[in-house]
Enzyme design. Sequence first.
Site, short mmCIF file in Angstrom:
data_model
loop_
_atom_site.label_atom_id
_atom_site.label_comp_id
_atom_site.label_asym_id
_atom_site.label_seq_id
_atom_site.Cartn_x
_atom_site.Cartn_y
_atom_site.Cartn_z
N ASP A 1 0.86 -1.19 0.00
CA ASP A 1 0.00 0.00 0.00
C ASP A 1 0.89 1.24 0.00
O ASP A 1 2.08 1.16 0.31
CB ASP A 1 -0.91 0.01 1.24
N LYS B 1 -12.51 -0.19 -14.56
CA LYS B 1 -12.95 -1.45 -13.97
C LYS B 1 -13.43 -2.43 -15.05
O LYS B 1 -13.26 -3.65 -14.92
CB LYS B 1 -14.05 -1.20 -12.94
N ASP C 1 3.62 2.45 -4.88
CA ASP C 1 2.54 2.93 -5.73
C ASP C 1 2.36 1.93 -6.87
O ASP C 1 3.31 1.68 -7.63
CB ASP C 1 2.90 4.31 -6.28
N VAL C 2 1.17 1.37 -7.01
CA VAL C 2 0.95 0.35 -8.05
C VAL C 2 1.08 0.91 -9.45
O VAL C 2 1.19 0.16 -10.42
CB VAL C 2 -0.42 -0.34 -7.88
N TYR D 1 -13.89 5.66 -14.00
CA TYR D 1 -13.89 4.50 -13.10
C TYR D 1 -14.48 3.27 -13.79
O TYR D 1 -13.92 2.17 -13.73
CB TYR D 1 -14.68 4.84 -11.85
#
Length: 242
Positions: free
Chosen positions: A38, A149, A54-55, A145
């Site tokens: 995280d 997704k 950070d992904v 978003y």
Amino acid sequence: MTSRYAGRVALVTGAASGIGAATVRRLLDEGARVAALDLRPVEEGPDLLALEGDVRDEAQVAAAVARAAEWGGRLDLLANVAGVASYQHTTDVTLAEWERIVGVNLTGPFLVCRAALPHLVAAGGAIVNVASLAGVRGWRYSAAYSAAKGGVVALTRSLAVEYAPHGVRVACVCPGSVDTPLRDGLVPVANPHPKLAERGGALLDPPVADPAEVAAAIAYLGAAEARFATGAILRLDGGAGA
């Protein structure tokens, strides 16, 4: 509780709160050793490795995955949970906001999957991605978003096909409303259209899921007993899409 993850090692992103934190707890309870990634620090424990990163950052992701596999000696499960959201009229979405939403919700899972796949192939492991009900149906004021997704859903299906011959299972959960800090931080749009105000609500009471309910689904899909669920897109929406 069952110990179906005894001897297994998992990596969970977005692990500091919400669904991610609930998933970490569930996997620990089921006997896993868990690497928790995280941006915010997670408190370490005997079977819990805290990783900060950070992904969206390719180098940070590569380092975190390598550290998790080194610490655990293997990698059996990747749970991609990290996510961000916002409600906006599409004409108000800036390019920077689009890139933030798509970066965390879609680019991030891709980068973590790509880095983790060699380890998962070696272990015959699994990936469980967290998408959203917004990724499988139209969702008001959530163009960025929903697009991100929906991309996670498509990524899941593509990886499931590509890596089935290599013994890696890939599935996805699509929650509706869940009681997490992400939901608490959402600000309603100004002047919503009245026809859209109540569209898509859950049929259950209360209409908001507990993060532990989503974590239970992730734990199932990541376990060996879900072998035939590869490619599955599991909706957890309280009947909103029924």
